[in-house]
Scaffold this motif. Structure first.
Motif, short mmCIF file in Angstrom:
data_model
loop_
_atom_site.label_atom_id
_atom_site.label_comp_id
_atom_site.label_asym_id
_atom_site.label_seq_id
_atom_site.Cartn_x
_atom_site.Cartn_y
_atom_site.Cartn_z
N LEU A 146 47.58 26.83 151.65
CA LEU A 146 47.77 26.76 153.09
C LEU A 146 47.25 25.44 153.62
O LEU A 146 46.09 25.08 153.36
CB LEU A 146 47.04 27.91 153.79
N GLN A 147 48.10 24.73 154.34
CA GLN A 147 47.63 23.55 155.06
C GLN A 147 47.00 24.02 156.36
O GLN A 147 47.60 24.83 157.08
CB GLN A 147 48.78 22.59 155.32
N PRO A 148 45.79 23.57 156.71
CA PRO A 148 45.09 24.14 157.87
C PRO A 148 45.62 23.65 159.21
O PRO A 148 44.94 22.97 159.96
CB PRO A 148 43.64 23.69 157.63
N HIS A 149 46.86 24.03 159.51
CA HIS A 149 47.44 23.83 160.82
C HIS A 149 47.67 25.21 161.42
O HIS A 149 48.03 26.16 160.71
CB HIS A 149 48.78 23.09 160.73
N PHE A 150 47.54 25.34 162.72
CA PHE A 150 47.65 26.65 163.33
C PHE A 150 49.02 27.28 163.09
O PHE A 150 49.13 28.48 162.82
CB PHE A 150 47.38 26.57 164.84
N LEU A 151 50.09 26.50 163.16
CA LEU A 151 51.43 27.06 162.96
C LEU A 151 51.62 27.58 161.54
O LEU A 151 52.48 28.44 161.30
CB LEU A 151 52.50 26.01 163.29
N ALA A 152 50.84 27.08 160.59
CA ALA A 152 50.95 27.57 159.22
C ALA A 152 50.58 29.05 159.12
O ALA A 152 51.05 29.77 158.24
CB ALA A 152 50.06 26.75 158.30
N THR A 188 38.10 17.34 161.11
CA THR A 188 38.93 17.80 162.22
C THR A 188 38.53 19.20 162.64
O THR A 188 38.36 20.09 161.81
CB THR A 188 40.43 17.79 161.82
N LYS A 189 38.42 19.40 163.92
CA LYS A 189 38.04 20.70 164.47
C LYS A 189 39.12 21.73 164.20
O LYS A 189 38.84 22.91 163.94
CB LYS A 189 37.78 20.57 165.97
N LEU A 190 40.40 21.31 164.25
CA LEU A 190 41.50 22.24 164.05
C LEU A 190 41.44 22.89 162.68
O LEU A 190 41.64 24.11 162.54
CB LEU A 190 42.84 21.52 164.22
N ALA A 191 41.17 22.09 161.64
CA ALA A 191 41.10 22.64 160.29
C ALA A 191 40.05 23.72 160.19
O ALA A 191 40.26 24.79 159.60
CB ALA A 191 40.82 21.52 159.29
N GLN A 192 38.90 23.47 160.80
CA GLN A 192 37.81 24.45 160.76
C GLN A 192 38.18 25.71 161.54
O GLN A 192 37.87 26.83 161.12
CB GLN A 192 36.54 23.82 161.32
N GLU A 193 38.88 25.55 162.66
CA GLU A 193 39.28 26.70 163.47
C GLU A 193 40.29 27.57 162.74
O GLU A 193 40.22 28.81 162.80
CB GLU A 193 39.85 26.22 164.80
N GLY A 200 38.62 35.60 159.70
CA GLY A 200 38.45 36.73 160.61
C GLY A 200 39.52 37.79 160.41
O GLY A 200 39.24 38.98 160.41
N PHE A 201 40.77 37.35 160.23
CA PHE A 201 41.86 38.30 160.00
C PHE A 201 41.66 39.08 158.71
O PHE A 201 41.81 40.30 158.66
CB PHE A 201 43.21 37.57 159.97
N ILE A 273 38.58 30.59 168.76
CA ILE A 273 39.69 29.95 169.47
C ILE A 273 39.97 30.78 170.72
O ILE A 273 40.89 31.56 170.78
CB ILE A 273 40.96 29.85 168.61
N PRO A 274 39.14 30.70 171.74
CA PRO A 274 39.27 31.54 172.92
C PRO A 274 40.55 31.28 173.68
O PRO A 274 41.06 30.16 173.72
CB PRO A 274 38.04 31.14 173.76
#
Length: 284
Positions: A146-152, A188-193, A200-201, A273-274
């Motif tokens: 998985l590439q750590p992008h939200f859309l992934a 990058t903050k996005l990768a960590q999020e 969590g899931f 990610i509120p």
């Protein structure tokens, strides 16, 4: 034997890179490993130095012409073997369309093979067609790069649904073993999020009757490393091309995790990610 299908319907996420270099790391650790290239693009074959020119026996012959796996398999280096692919495999989807039981042809072929391996890693193409179904039917674990992008994460829902379907109808023993985070940039903050969201899931899935209820996000993250991008053109794994690179260190660490039978289970993780509906909630 652990039979692992490495799948993701999205291209360019590190699927073939993970299959080849994890296999090489496991082989270097003394395990007998076989890679099955089930992608018509034959990138895993090229990565391991086998040119897919259509003149050598390939997994296409196993699926379409009932050729024994042993007649196709090639030894690449000590403890590492390859069942190569070639461009002919692109026609297999059409040629197998009318065949009864087409989803289990590979499983039946492997059942007749007498060679003993510790690991079998199958590199699947960027689709969820008949070839990938064959890989899932023949495997007992799924690894998802998985590439750590939200859309992934949206694509993961489809992968989980497919795994659940195969588990119900074709292969009851199939489980999602884990997610391998590739092309990771810790700055990058996005990768960590994204990693936090996924953990969590998976934590919420513990104890549920799903194939991913025991899945984990591997602690080893595969960092962006130009050497990993270069080594396929030399027909070598990262260990043969740049054994002291960060990419080699990452895949060696991932192999150590895979060899750990107990493994690591992620603990409870609070969403960070509120105000945003998570992609993984669609699968819950």
């Amino acid at each position: 034997m652990r039979r692992i299908a490495v799948i993701n319907q999205k291209g360019g996420v590190g699927k073939t890179t993970t299959t080849v270099n994890l296999a090489a790391a496991l082989a270097a650790a003394g395990k007998r490993v076989c890679v099955i290239d089930l992608d018509p693009q034959a990138h895993a074959s090229t990565h391991l130095g086998v040119e897919p020119d259509g003149t050598i026996p390939s997994v296409y012959d196993v699926l379409v012409s009932n050729k024994p796996v042993a007649d196709v398999r090639k030894q690449i280096e000590p403890n590492l073997w390859l069942v190569p692919s070639d461009i002919n495999l692109a026609a297999a989807e059409v040629e197998l369309a009318g065949i009864v039981g087409r989803e289990v042809i590979l499983r039946e072929a492997l059942a007749q093979d007498t060679e003993a391996f510790d690991f079998m890693l199958t590199d699947c193409g960027p689709s969820l067609g008949v070839l990938t179904l064959n890989a899932l039917a023949a495997s007992n674990e799924v690894f998802i790069p998985l590439q750590p992008h939200f859309l992934a994460l949206h694509g993961l829902s489809k992968l989980f649904e497919t795994t659940a379907l195969v588990s119900r109808r074709i292969n009851p023993g199939l489980k999602v073993g884990g997610v391998v985070v590739c092309l990771y940039d810790s700055a990058t903050k996005l990768a960590q999020e994204v990693v936090t969201d996924l953990k969590g899931f998976l934590e919420k899935s513990r104890g549920t009757p799903t194939p991913w209820s025991a899945a984990r996000v591997f602690e080893t993250k595969i960092r962006r490393n130009v050497k990993l991008a270069e080594c396929p053109s030399f027909g070598k794994s990262i260990f043969g091309y740049a054994p002291k690179s960060p990419g080699a260190a990452d895949y060696a660490a991932l192999a150590a995790e895979v060899l750990d039978d107990v493994g690591t289970v992620v603990g409870p993780v609070k969403m960070t990610i509120p105000g945003r509906h998570t992609a993984m909630e669609a699968v819950a």
